[in-house]
Design a protein around this motif. Structure first.
Motif, PDB file in Angstrom:
ATOM      1  N   VAL A 163      -8.001   4.301  -9.881  1.00  0.00           N
ATOM      2  CA  VAL A 163      -7.110   3.235  -9.436  1.00  0.00           C
ATOM      3  C   VAL A 163      -7.897   2.121  -8.744  1.00  0.00           C
ATOM      4  O   VAL A 163      -7.447   0.984  -8.650  1.00  0.00           O
ATOM      5  CB  VAL A 163      -6.006   3.816  -8.520  1.00  0.00           C
ATOM      6  CG1 VAL A 163      -6.587   4.249  -7.188  1.00  0.00           C
ATOM      7  CG2 VAL A 163      -4.869   2.836  -8.327  1.00  0.00           C
ATOM      8  N   LYS A 189      -2.724   0.597  -2.584  1.00  0.00           N
ATOM      9  CA  LYS A 189      -2.447   0.788  -4.012  1.00  0.00           C
ATOM     10  C   LYS A 189      -1.390  -0.196  -4.505  1.00  0.00           C
ATOM     11  O   LYS A 189      -1.519  -0.791  -5.573  1.00  0.00           O
ATOM     12  CB  LYS A 189      -1.993   2.214  -4.305  1.00  0.00           C
ATOM     13  CG  LYS A 189      -1.677   2.433  -5.793  1.00  0.00           C
ATOM     14  CD  LYS A 189      -1.018   3.753  -6.053  1.00  0.00           C
ATOM     15  CE  LYS A 189      -0.708   3.888  -7.552  1.00  0.00           C
ATOM     16  NZ  LYS A 189       0.341   2.991  -8.035  1.00  0.00           N
ATOM     17  N   GLY A 203      -4.085  -1.984  -6.400  1.00  0.00           N
ATOM     18  CA  GLY A 203      -4.481  -0.876  -7.274  1.00  0.00           C
ATOM     19  C   GLY A 203      -4.238  -1.081  -8.753  1.00  0.00           C
ATOM     20  O   GLY A 203      -4.423  -0.158  -9.532  1.00  0.00           O
ATOM     21  N   HIS A 249      -5.903   8.894  -8.866  1.00  0.00           N
ATOM     22  CA  HIS A 249      -5.899   8.471  -7.459  1.00  0.00           C
ATOM     23  C   HIS A 249      -7.300   8.403  -6.864  1.00  0.00           C
ATOM     24  O   HIS A 249      -7.491   7.806  -5.793  1.00  0.00           O
ATOM     25  CB  HIS A 249      -5.020   9.406  -6.623  1.00  0.00           C
ATOM     26  CG  HIS A 249      -5.504  10.819  -6.562  1.00  0.00           C
ATOM     27  ND1 HIS A 249      -5.266  11.730  -7.560  1.00  0.00           N
ATOM     28  CD2 HIS A 249      -6.209  11.489  -5.608  1.00  0.00           C
ATOM     29  CE1 HIS A 249      -5.794  12.902  -7.222  1.00  0.00           C
ATOM     30  NE2 HIS A 249      -6.369  12.778  -6.050  1.00  0.00           N
ATOM     31  N   THR A 308     -11.157   5.877  -3.519  1.00  0.00           N
ATOM     32  CA  THR A 308     -10.060   5.138  -2.894  1.00  0.00           C
ATOM     33  C   THR A 308     -10.151   5.205  -1.380  1.00  0.00           C
ATOM     34  O   THR A 308      -9.949   4.196  -0.686  1.00  0.00           O
ATOM     35  CB  THR A 308      -8.706   5.696  -3.371  1.00  0.00           C
ATOM     36  OG1 THR A 308      -8.686   5.652  -4.805  1.00  0.00           O
ATOM     37  CG2 THR A 308      -7.554   4.891  -2.825  1.00  0.00           C
TER      38      THR A 308
END
Length: 872
Positions: free
Chosen positions: A46, A119, A123, A83, A88
């Motif tokens: 992401v 996100k 994202g 994810h 992240t």
């Protein structure tokens, strides 16, 4: 019919058509009763942005999806993002650092909420970029590995595997990243060559009878040594096996043990064993009977020295960073006479690919999957052919890894990710359940539980991608509505173990069937010189920049044409430019057709044709479609792309349109329009934007090209007699044109020709095609006197009258001089290539260039000699 602009501008059409396709739901599978066809996209991080590897991977997938859709199948391309736990969390923590904040300033829940905010705001970059590439994904059902439904599947898989004894907690060595404070996977470890040292140490025997020498690249770990190993067959040390040495600095008594890990040919043949800080030593320690719980661990989570169980590390080392400790240990060993010598050596050193920190093998309690048990059905599935691996050569690598697989560490010390569904009681008991309420029910009233703070490795969740994206576990249909197994998986070979093999394991375990029927493994996109691309080398290529410059269609066609079943692709921007030129050529050909009232076809069947040239192009078109069909069935993307490229560029544009220019009647319009339609449909999976634009510009259409019908390659449409005649005509015109060029005949000059030894069929062909030959070759039957050039095609010899068009003596002199020059360069290059010293010592690219230059000069000398021989 919409008039096409004079200039082909990719940017003007790409955004317009993509928005049209997506807004009108044309990527959605919506064909009731049609055969389902499914592929899942390897979910990009992401945090990611489109790199050249993504461009290759997704182009190949889109070709198959669009092809399946055109074949009438109910095609679904599952799209989503991963994810990306570590990546992240790092992105969000870096943003916080700009505001002088740290993750630990917040509660876990507050930090996770900030990640979700990130996100929502940032994202989606890579999904927007996939659209620019033209990926026809089912965006209406975009998935995320942390969405509610997917998370439910992850929890169920963990709990079920634990109940089946296939997930357990154990103390083992892991790749520990001190900078990130977490275990990481092998894939996240980057090995670099570093200039280091090899320290030779003397360990005194307990009885005072002497020393045993060992060598190490990490002398600080001697503070946690637990043995010295020698090879059981090494005669030098047989008498010492079972005795003990007293470690310098700590004074710890450790045994000399026999183990084949010690290589008599390396160093002294004796090796220090630190099972708590080296993967090989860990296995040696286990063979020696040392339990993992008893192995000494001298570092904390930040790789600082901490006291071990026997309390023998001196206080002066405690709290020191591992590299500071190294310096202190070496100084102490040297001062006390235990340092024999130091060698400079290049050391293969593991680094965290994200943190840049040196990775430390570290002994911790983690969650493990019994991968060896899960691997057995996955091996059988490939052996039996339930899943076909393409190229087949990768099967050996797959089997080797799967048959020697190690326990899979699935826990990570992060806050962002799927939190492990395990709860600890104060008495050491562990309860695994899908919810805190279920865990409490297992533990009983009054038992205080705390959830494991760790999260799951992202590869664990992405291993469920082929079925968790389809609504499992709520959807109990074992085929998930005909979508499981998926038809094919496209993957880079570099994630064969980390993703592909794990999907095989989990799919067979939970769905009782393979996750995909075919696994296609492509190579890497490398720099032009063959080097691996990396940001540190500065040789990466931005696919979005190439799209801006040449258009998405050109980049896509480059990827397909260069993809040769697993071989790496060398990036070549000139080839991308060449495919932009190919698109421009098709555009101009379509404009020519428009100008001459040639539009789209009204039928799927080829129109009736009487002229040889029309019969020929219909047959060649059918043969091209057959070649593309066969190539795509075999997943030969390069062969499919090159078949349609050759047909469009050479046969349709260069010859057919030239051949019909002076005779565009109704039959020819019908045939040309039909062929152009076939071209647009077959080329669409490779170049979706330009083909959709031309499809609508050439005729009013009832539907978009993306949902048109793939043509049937009916061999009955091939007319051998017509094919032979047009092939003869093309060869004759080509030979005459080549002769004119080589002899410097002015382009506008018309030459007389006389033919000898022509058979009846050739004579008839010359009569039928006289006007075309005169127009394209600029020759006409006539009296040939004086100087001439000869051209031979089949049984006939054609004398071209040169007359006063060129100075024959000057031309002979020019050719002789050019031949001499080409032969001289050819022979010089041959001598260089015959020199073994050059071939062995020069750079491979220099040798390759010399060979290519030699072939060019040899061909040039041969061609010029043939031209000289033609002069009468």
């Amino acid at each position: 019919m919409t008039e096409l602009p004079k200039t082909f501008d990719p940017a003007a059409i790409e955004s317009r058509w993509y928005a049209h396709w997506e807004d009108n739901g044309l990527f959605r599978p919506d064909r009731p009763g049609a055969e389902p066809w499914t592929i899942v996209n390897p979910p990009p991080n992401v945090t990611g942005s489109l790199h050249i590897g993504h461009a290759l991977d997704n182009t190949l997938q889109d070709i198959l999806v669009r092809h399946a859709r055109l074949k009438g199948k109910d095609a679904l391309w599952v799209v989503g993002t991963d994810h990306a736990g570590i990546a992240t969390q790092m992105v969000v923590e870096r943003q916080m650092a700009l505001r002088q904040q740290k993750r630990t300033d917040f509660t876990r829940e507050e930090f996770v909420a900030k990640v979700w905010e990130w996100k929502a705001e940032s994202g989606g970059a890579i999904t927007r970029q996939l659209r620019r590439l033209g990926c026809s994904m089912d965006w209406a059902n975009e998935r995320f590995t942390m969405d509610e439904g997917f998370s439910k599947a992850v929890l169920k898989v963990f709990v079920d595997l634990h109940r089946q004894g296939l997930i357990y907690r154990d103390k083992r060595l892991v790749n520990w990243d001190p900078g990130l404070g977490t275990a990481i996977s092998d894939l996240e470890v980057e090995t670099r060559e570093v200039q280091g040292k090899f320290w030779h140490l003397r360990y005194p025997l307990e009885d005072g009878s002497g020393f045993i020498s060992v060598a190490t690249t990490r002398p600080e770990t001697m503070l946690a040594d637990m043995a010295v190993a020698v090879n059981p067959e090494d005669a030098r040390y047989k008498a010492l096996i079972g005795k003990k040495v007293r470690l310098p600095i700590t004074g710890r008594l450790i045994p000399i043990i026999a183990d084949e890990h010690a290589d008599p040919e390396l160093g002294s043949g004796a090796v220090k064993i630190t099972p708590g800080h080296d993967f090989n030593d860990f296995e040696v320690g286990k063979r020696a009977g040392i339990e993992a719980r008893d192995m000494l661990n001298m570092l904390d989570a930040k790789a600082q020295v901490t006291q071990v169980a026997d309390g023998l590390i001196p206080a002066e080392f405690l709290g020191e960073d591992r590299f500071t400790a190294r310096k202190l240990v070496v100084e102490r060993l040297e001062a006390e006479g235990f340092l024999e010598r130091v060698e400079d050596r290049v050391i293969q050193t593991p680094y965290g690919d994200r943190s840049g920190d040196v990775i430390e093998p570290w002994l911790t309690d983690q969650w493990y999957v019994d991968a060896a048990t899960l691997a057995k059905p996955a091996v059988e599935a490939v052996t039996s052919g339930k899943t076909r691996v393409v190229p087949k050569t990768w099967e050996k690598t797959y089997f080797n890894w799967m048959e020697n697989i190690q326990p899979w560490c699935v826990s990570r010390q992060l806050w962002w990710g799927h939190r492990i569904p395990a709860w600890f009681a104060d008495d050491g008991r562990i309860f695994v359940a899908e919810s805190a309420e279920e865990a409490q029910a297992q533990a009983g009233a009054g038992v205080t539980l705390s959830q494991d703070p760790d999260v799951l490795d992202t590869w664990f969740s992405s291993a469920l991608w082929p079925f968790a994206t389809m609504g499992w576990p709520e959807n109990t249909d074992p085929t998930l509505g005909g979508r499981y197994p998926n038809d094919v998986l496209i993957s880079g070979f570099d994630i064969l173990f980390f993703w592909d093999a794990r999907m095989m394991m989990q799919g067979l375990q939970f769905m009782k069937d393979v996750p995909f029927r075919t696994l296609y493994l492509h190579g890497l996109v490398r720099a032009a010189d063959g080097a691996k691309m990396s940001k540190s080398k500065g040789n990466t290529v931005d696919p979005l920049g190439l799209i801006d410059k040449y258009g998405a269609d050109a980049l896509r066609f480059f990827m397909a044409a260069m993809e040769s079943q697993g071989r790496d692709i060398k990036m070549d921007e000139r080839r991308v430019e060449g495919y932009r030129n190919f698109a421009t050529k098709l555009w101009n050909a379509s404009r020519f057709c428009q100008t001459n009232s040639i539009g789209g076809s009204a039928t799927l069947e080829p129109p009736a044709a009487s002229s040889a040239v029309n019969k020929w192009i219909v047959g060649e078109c059918v043969k091209a479609i057959q070649s593309v069909d066969l190539a795509l069935a075999e997943l030969r993307f390069d062969a499919a792309a090159n078949a349609i490229y050759h047909f469009v560029w050479s046969q349709f544009c260069d010859w057919y349109l030239e051949l019909i220019k002076s005779q565009i009647d109704d039959e020819t319009r019908a045939v040309a329009g039909w062929v152009l339609d076939q071209v647009l449909v077959v080329l669409h999976p490779f170049m979706p934007f330009i083909t959709e634009e031309l499809w609508h510009a050439l005729a009013p259409r009832e539907h978009e090209l993306i949902v048109a019908k793939w043509p049937m390659a009916d061999a009955r449409a091939i007319d051998p007699a017509a094919a032979n005649e047009v092939d003869w005509l093309i060869r004759l015109v080509s030979e005459v044109r080549s002769s004119r060029t080589e002899l410097n005949v002015p382009p506008g000059a018309r030459l007389p020709y006389a033919v000898a030894d022509a058979g009846a069929e050739t004579a008839a062909r010359l009569a039928r095609n006289a006007a075309t030959i005169a127009r394209l070759a600029r020759i006409e039957p006539g009296e040939v006197t004086g100087g001439s050039a000869q051209v031979v095609v089949d049984e006939a010899t054609y004398r071209l009258g040169l007359g006063d068009v060129i100075d024959l003596d000057a031309e002979r002199a020019r050719l002789a001089k050019a031949i001499a020059g080409a032969e001289k360069e050819r022979d010089s290059l041959a001598a260089r290539l015959g020199n073994a010293s050059f071939v062995e010592r020069a750079k491979p690219e220099a040798v390759e260039k010399a060979r290519a230059d030699h072939a060019d000069k040899a061909a040039e000398a041969e061609r010029l000699s043939a031209a000289l021989a033609r002069l009468g």
